[in-house]
Structure formats: structure tokens, C-alpha cells
Scaffold this active site. Structure first.
Site, PDB file in Angstrom:
ATOM      1  N   HIS A 114      -3.450  -9.107   3.417  1.00 33.17           N
ATOM      2  CA  HIS A 114      -4.879  -9.202   3.700  1.00 33.17           C
ATOM      3  C   HIS A 114      -5.111 -10.085   4.921  1.00 33.17           C
ATOM      4  CE1 HIS A 114      -5.951  -8.308  -0.781  1.00 33.17           C
ATOM      5  NE2 HIS A 114      -5.818  -7.197  -0.075  1.00 33.17           N
ATOM      6  N   ARG A 149       0.839  -1.194   0.000  1.00 36.43           N
ATOM      7  CA  ARG A 149       0.000   0.000   0.000  1.00 36.43           C
ATOM      8  C   ARG A 149       0.880   1.252   0.000  1.00 36.43           C
ATOM      9  NH1 ARG A 149      -1.908  -3.620   3.962  1.00 36.43           N
ATOM     10  NH2 ARG A 149      -3.988  -4.474   3.533  1.00 36.43           N
ATOM     11  N   HIS A 180      -2.942   2.512  -5.695  1.00 37.31           N
ATOM     12  CA  HIS A 180      -3.815   1.377  -5.397  1.00 37.31           C
ATOM     13  C   HIS A 180      -4.066   0.555  -6.656  1.00 37.31           C
ATOM     14  CE1 HIS A 180      -5.891  -0.463  -2.103  1.00 37.31           C
ATOM     15  NE2 HIS A 180      -7.026  -0.556  -2.765  1.00 37.31           N
ATOM     16  N   LYS A 232      -1.646  -2.851   8.044  1.00 39.27           N
ATOM     17  CA  LYS A 232      -2.808  -2.481   8.850  1.00 39.27           C
ATOM     18  C   LYS A 232      -2.805  -3.244  10.167  1.00 39.27           C
ATOM     19  CE  LYS A 232      -5.993  -1.112   5.173  1.00 39.27           C
ATOM     20  NZ  LYS A 232      -7.327  -1.342   4.564  1.00 39.27           N
ATOM     21  N   ARG A 260      -1.177  -1.648  -7.076  1.00 39.89           N
ATOM     22  CA  ARG A 260      -1.291  -2.781  -6.146  1.00 39.89           C
ATOM     23  C   ARG A 260      -2.218  -3.853  -6.731  1.00 39.89           C
ATOM     24  NH1 ARG A 260      -1.355  -4.371  -0.622  1.00 39.89           N
ATOM     25  NH2 ARG A 260      -3.378  -4.967   0.228  1.00 39.89           N
ATOM     26  N   TYR A 290      -9.639 -10.730  -6.641  1.00 41.84           N
ATOM     27  CA  TYR A 290      -8.809 -10.644  -7.834  1.00 41.84           C
ATOM     28  C   TYR A 290      -9.039 -11.806  -8.785  1.00 41.84           C
ATOM     29  CZ  TYR A 290      -6.513  -7.154  -4.994  1.00 41.84           C
ATOM     30  OH  TYR A 290      -6.269  -6.064  -4.212  1.00 41.84           O
TER      31      TYR A 290
END
Length: 316
Positions: free
Chosen positions: A288, A167, A262, A191, A265, A297
Site C-alpha cells: 500500500h 494481488r 482479493h 502498482k 488478500r 483492516y
């Protein structure tokens, strides 16, 4: 006591609750400042709505208040994804209230939310990503063939973004010692402060080597610290500058979609899956927490398979 208007201060119990909740998000959950701000904004909106309905204390919150809050926003035309996010914020809040004894039960446990549309931004084809990287490398040299520090930086950050799928916030937070140049790995803080190591390939390794040996020293100042990527004045590069670089370089590729970090990515994830990488590995690379997020995806790659089939099969 009359109900407060939209811009009036919250009742004292709600104001104190919001302050306590902020401390919980920062100190106990260790969320990023951006995530904390988003949660607090949503919760403040919920508490304000409840106060206008006559609530003055956390125990006054009920499922009807939560549903009417979401319904009011839906009537204002908010998107399904925004409504889903705010419903999640409400459920996280009510779970915390129940867990800490502020309410007798979790009133938000049965709160539903609209399923957000799973839309993905446009992605580059593999040849477009290659052309974008070549364009950045070419831009790194000026008319005299002397390397431009900013150009070397831009080439390195583009290569690293595409090679790793990290990111943009993760990219600008990198320090020099987050690179393991012997093993071509980068240590990323994602995150929820979760750390992961992501591999990168030879083109990114070469671009990073050029940036660190010939570009970064030319921009570094005493206050630069350990930041991997620096701005023209020597401070840590910010996300807005990275977005400008990506958009500018994407525009140099004929026919390529206008993408930002993004989109780069998403391109990396799509190309990994199309190249045969398994879903679990791509999940780890992207950071993730749920495999379901990575599975989005596969829809992109399935669509490409369908188009290829329809173009090539004689009985498609």
C-alpha cells in the site's frame, strides 16, 4: 458547429489531447495497461461531456464542466466509489494540463468527490484458511497417490497468496527467479511498478518446492519462458484461472464465505494484524502506498474484538 452526441468522435484538439495523455501515462508514469485503460476511459467520458457543452479546447474546461459531468453520472445511479474514482481521474488530468502549460491553471484542484464507502469483502477465519490449504494439498494427489501437476500448482499458488497477501495480478506476473528460496522471500512488482520483497512461511515454501520440482516441469513447454505459474498448456497462468481455483477451494470448507483472490488478500492482512503485526509492516507487505489504506483492516479486527467482548464479559 453542433455539439457531438455521446457516440460521436471528439473534437480534434480533445482527440489529440487524449493521445498525448495516453503517452504520458505509459511513458512517464509507467502505469499498468489496466490502469491506463481506466484513466483513458474516464477522461474520454469527461472530454465528451465537455464537448457536448460546447467546449472544443482544453482551455474551455472549467470547474462547472467537471461538476456537471459528475452530477450527470450521479443522476444515472453510479456508485459513490465509481464517482470518487472518476473525480480523481479528473483532478489528475487537470493537474497535468496545468503542469504542461496546456491550461493557465488547475481548474480541478478544488473539485470535491463523494467519500466512497469503505466496505471490505468477507474474510476467512484462520482455521478456515488452514482447512482451505489442507484441501488444496489433498487435491494435489490422484487416486493412485501420484502427484497431479495442476494440483501441485493450485496448492502452491493458494499457499503463496495467503502467505504473502499479494494481488492476483502480482501473482501471475511472477517469474521463477523472483523467488529467493534460500531466504523464503518473493520479489513482487506492484502498482506503479514499485518493487517490494515479501516473506512467506514454511508451508508455502514446501508447496512451492513441490510445484517447482514435480509440477512445473510436467507442464512446461518451450514457450513457457520464466513464468512461475503455468496453465495446463504451458502458458503463463492468467488471473481468471487463479480466481477459479480460489473460489473452488473456498467451497470445500464448510461454512466458509465464497471468496476470490482479493478476499484471500484481505484474510491475510486481517490475520497478520490479529496476530500482533504492526500496521506499518502490514503496509509494506501489502504494497500500500498509504497507511490509511492499510488501516481499513483495523475495523475488521476491532469488530471481532467487540464481538468477543460481548460474548465473554459478564457486564458487556
Amino acid at each position: 458547429m453542433s455539439a457531438p452526441g455521446p457516440d460521436e468522435p471528439l473534437p480534434e484538439p480533445f482527440a489529440q489531447l487524449l493521445a498525448d495523455y495516453e503517452r504520458h501515462l505509459v511513458a512517464e508514469r509507467d502505469l499498468t495497461p489496466h490502469t491506463v485503460r481506466a484513466y483513458l476511459a474516464d477522461v474520454a467520458g469527461l472530454l465528451g461531456h465537455a464537448a457536448r457543452r460546447g467546449a472544443t479546447d482544453p482551455t474551455d474546461l472549467d470547474l462547472r464542466s467537471l461538476r456537471s459531468w459528475l452530477a450527470r453520472q450521479q443522476s444515472q445511479g453510479l456508485s459513490r466509489s465509481t464517482l470518487a474514482r472518476r473525480a480523481t481521474a479528473a483532478r489528475v488530468l487537470t493537474a497535468w494540463l496545468a503542469r504542461t502549460g496546456r491550461t493557465p491553471g488547475d481548474v480541478g484542484a478544488s473539485l470535491g468527490s463523494p467519500r466512497p464507502h469503505r466496505t471490505l469483502p468477507a474474510v476467512l477465519r484462520a482455521d478456515e484458511a488452514e482447512a482451505m490449504a489442507r484441501s488444496a494439498v489433498a487435491d494435489a494427489a490422484d487416486v493412485d497417490g501420484v502427484a497431479s501437476p495442476v494440483g501441485l500448482r493450485d496448492a502452491a499458488l493458494l499457499e503463496l497468496l495467503y502467505a504473502t497477501g499479494i494481488r492476483v495480478g502480482e501473482l501471475v506476473g511472477l517469474d521463477v527467479d523472483d523467488l529467493d528460496r534460500d531466504r523464503d522471500l518473493v520479489r513482487v512488482l506492484g502498482k506503479g511498478r514499485k518493487e517490494r520483497s515479501v516473506p512467506y512461511g514454511r508451508p508455502a515454501a514446501a508447496a512451492l518446492r513441490d510445484w517447482l520440482t514435480r509440477g512445473r516441469p510436467a507442464l512446461a513447454v518451450p514457450g513457457s519462458g520464466a513464468a512461475l505459474f503455468l496453465g495446463a498448456r504451458g502458458a503463463r497462468l492468467d488471473q481468471r484461472a487463479v480466481r477459479t481455483v480460489v473460489h473452488r477451494q473456498a467451497a470445500t470448507v464448510p461454512g466458509a464465505p465464497d471468496i476470490g483472490p482479493h478476499g484471500l488478500r484481505h484474510s491475510a492482512a486481517t490475520h497478520l494484524l490479529e496476530g500482533g503485526a504492526d500496521l506499518r509492516s502490514v503496509q509494506e507487505i501489502l504494497g500500500h502506498s498509504s497507511l490509511a489504506t492499510t488501516q481499513r483492516y483495523t475495523h475488521v479486527t476491532t469488530e471481532r474484538l467487540r464481538r468477543a467482548y460481548q460474548q465473554a464479559h459478564p457486564r458487556a
